[in-house]
Each structure stands twice: as C-alpha cells, then as structure tokens.
Design a protein around this motif. Structure first.
Motif, mmCIF file in Angstrom:
data_model
loop_
_atom_site.group_PDB
_atom_site.id
_atom_site.type_symbol
_atom_site.label_atom_id
_atom_site.label_comp_id
_atom_site.label_asym_id
_atom_site.label_seq_id
_atom_site.Cartn_x
_atom_site.Cartn_y
_atom_site.Cartn_z
ATOM 1 N N VAL A 62 -29.431 -1.386 48.623
ATOM 2 C CA VAL A 62 -28.565 -2.544 48.937
ATOM 3 C C VAL A 62 -28.396 -2.917 50.623
ATOM 4 O O VAL A 62 -28.697 -3.927 51.109
ATOM 5 N N PHE A 63 -28.207 -1.888 51.437
ATOM 6 C CA PHE A 63 -28.169 -1.880 52.622
ATOM 7 C C PHE A 63 -29.663 -2.314 53.100
ATOM 8 O O PHE A 63 -29.549 -3.353 54.094
ATOM 9 N N LEU A 135 -21.441 -7.475 52.832
ATOM 10 C CA LEU A 135 -22.099 -6.408 52.261
ATOM 11 C C LEU A 135 -21.535 -5.660 50.976
ATOM 12 O O LEU A 135 -22.365 -5.333 50.012
ATOM 13 N N ALA A 136 -20.085 -5.535 50.978
ATOM 14 C CA ALA A 136 -19.724 -4.988 49.991
ATOM 15 C C ALA A 136 -19.947 -5.863 48.497
ATOM 16 O O ALA A 136 -20.149 -5.449 47.554
ATOM 17 N N GLN A 137 -19.997 -7.160 48.952
ATOM 18 C CA GLN A 137 -20.326 -8.164 47.832
ATOM 19 C C GLN A 137 -21.820 -7.917 47.281
ATOM 20 O O GLN A 137 -22.273 -7.864 45.907
ATOM 21 N N ALA A 138 -22.724 -7.715 48.278
ATOM 22 C CA ALA A 138 -24.282 -7.372 47.800
ATOM 23 C C ALA A 138 -24.230 -5.906 46.983
ATOM 24 O O ALA A 138 -24.720 -6.092 46.044
ATOM 25 N N LEU A 139 -23.437 -5.081 47.325
ATOM 26 C CA LEU A 139 -23.401 -3.811 46.473
ATOM 27 C C LEU A 139 -23.005 -4.098 45.073
ATOM 28 O O LEU A 139 -23.312 -3.729 44.305
ATOM 29 N N VAL A 140 -21.808 -4.813 44.984
ATOM 30 C CA VAL A 140 -21.238 -5.425 43.835
ATOM 31 C C VAL A 140 -22.398 -6.044 42.930
ATOM 32 O O VAL A 140 -22.444 -5.633 41.768
ATOM 33 N N ASP A 141 -22.915 -6.975 43.325
ATOM 34 C CA ASP A 141 -23.743 -7.708 42.868
ATOM 35 C C ASP A 141 -24.937 -6.828 42.195
ATOM 36 O O ASP A 141 -25.521 -6.956 41.161
ATOM 37 N N HIS A 142 -25.533 -5.844 43.212
ATOM 38 C CA HIS A 142 -26.575 -5.025 42.721
ATOM 39 C C HIS A 142 -26.004 -4.048 41.743
ATOM 40 O O HIS A 142 -26.832 -3.755 40.713
ATOM 41 N N VAL A 163 -13.456 -6.203 47.076
ATOM 42 C CA VAL A 163 -14.342 -6.900 47.867
ATOM 43 C C VAL A 163 -13.207 -7.723 48.703
ATOM 44 O O VAL A 163 -13.565 -7.920 50.159
ATOM 45 N N GLU A 164 -12.591 -8.174 47.927
ATOM 46 C CA GLU A 164 -11.464 -9.251 48.521
ATOM 47 C C GLU A 164 -10.504 -8.481 49.624
ATOM 48 O O GLU A 164 -10.103 -9.046 50.660
ATOM 49 N N LYS A 165 -10.082 -7.256 49.346
ATOM 50 C CA LYS A 165 -9.405 -6.549 50.211
ATOM 51 C C LYS A 165 -10.206 -6.447 51.508
ATOM 52 O O LYS A 165 -9.580 -6.476 52.619
ATOM 53 N N LEU A 166 -11.407 -5.928 51.281
ATOM 54 C CA LEU A 166 -12.418 -5.907 52.537
ATOM 55 C C LEU A 166 -12.515 -7.272 53.220
ATOM 56 O O LEU A 166 -12.557 -6.949 54.581
ATOM 57 N N LYS A 167 -12.726 -8.079 52.532
ATOM 58 C CA LYS A 167 -12.827 -9.605 53.256
ATOM 59 C C LYS A 167 -11.638 -10.085 53.962
ATOM 60 O O LYS A 167 -11.603 -10.759 55.004
ATOM 61 N N SER A 168 -10.530 -9.553 53.173
ATOM 62 C CA SER A 168 -9.096 -10.143 54.006
ATOM 63 C C SER A 168 -8.494 -9.711 54.976
ATOM 64 O O SER A 168 -7.505 -10.200 55.879
#
Length: 188
Positions: A62-63, A135-142, A163-168
C-alpha cells in the motif's frame, strides 16, 4: 375492602416502588464511546487478526504504490538525493501497525491522543491530515480487495469511521522559528 383503602395503601411506600416504570428502549445498534457498533468492532478485530501476520507485506504494497501515485510523496524519504530505504521500509511497517493499534484501542481518550500525536508528528514534516487520510483510505481499499470474500457492511463501516477520524483532524502546523520563538513576520 373499599377502593379508597386500596388507593391509600398504593399511595404509600408500595406506590413509590410499584408499578415499576419500564426503561426506554433504544432502537438500533448500540455504539461504544468511539462511535463503533459491536458488529463493526468485532469485524475490525477479526480482519485485523488476519492482517497482523502480514503487516510488513501489506504496508509495503500500500505504502509504495500510494507514494508512487502521489509523485512528491516518495521525495519525503530522500536524504540529499538518495532514497532512504531504511526509513521508507520502517515507515510502511509502522503505518500498518499504527492502524492496527487504532483498531484495538478501546479508550476514547487514548484513541484521540494517538491520532493527535500522529498528526502533530506529521505536521512537523509538512504532511497534512488529508494526506494521512488518503493513505489510510488506500490501505482500507487494499484490505477490502484482498479480503473481499469475508468483507461485510459492518467491516466497511468500521474502516470508514477510522478513515474519517484520521481525515477530520485539523492540521497543527507550528509557526515557530528557531528556538521556538515567533518572528516579526509571524505576527498579525
């Protein structure tokens, strides 16, 4: 006995105790202090138990793909033109491990402190919360792609909440100069 005597008896101590009032019924899923339902929390933990042995591999997949898609992201790991592979590899592993710690954390105060500390650390390197959220969203999608056979709506909702908590989170960019003093240019 007459009705008057019965009503007097019921108005005494027994009238205060009986009939018991029914508690209000909450319709729907009950959420914990972090806003996760029991099903979401259980789905996240079960998938995390499957991911844990492969943290390094998923982190690297992912990274690296994310940093290569965001062409400037890989430049954050360059030291005088050379790519610092040690920092890049350890960061990929730490990223997935941090995500797992967020899943396992039950205390809302510690959860917020972990996100705040992560955000503050990345803010010093000019990496914003939107970038971390992407990046967290990319991990979740993977992860959802790899585990599509065991994926569920509860798992997807649980991941989206993290992901929302990380983005917000707000970006905490320090405006300080050397010795943590404000310069004249920083003043309004």
């Amino acid at each position: 006995m007459s009705k008057d005597k019965i009503s007097k008896k019921s108005s005494g101590i027994a009238g205060l105790i009986y009939p018991k009032r029914l508690p209000k019924i909450k319709v729907g899923a009950i959420k914990d202090d972090l806003g996760f339902t029991l099903n979401e929390r259980l789905a996240l933990r079960q998938v995390w138990n499957l991911i844990r042995p492969y943290e390094r591999r998923y982190g690297q997949d992912v990274f690296y793909s994310f940093l290569n898609d965001v062409y400037w992201g890989i430049n954050k790991f360059r030291d005088e033109g050379e790519l610092n592979l040690k920092a890049l590899h350890s960061h990929a592993l730490h990223f997935v491990h941090f995500f797992g710690l967020l899943i396992e954390q039950e205390d809302p105060v510690m959860f917020q402190l972990m996100i705040n500390d992560n955000n503050l650390t990345h803010s010093r390197c000019n990496v914003g919360s939107a970038y971390i959220g992407n990046l967290a969203q990319a991990l979740v999608d993977h992860v959802l792609n790899v585990f599509q056979k065991v994926s569920s709506p509860s798992l997807e909702r649980g991941f989206m909440k993290i992901v929302e908590k990380l983005k917000s989170y707000q970006d905490n960019q320090p405006i300080n100069t050397a010795y943590n003093r404000l310069s004249k240019m920083d003043l309004p």
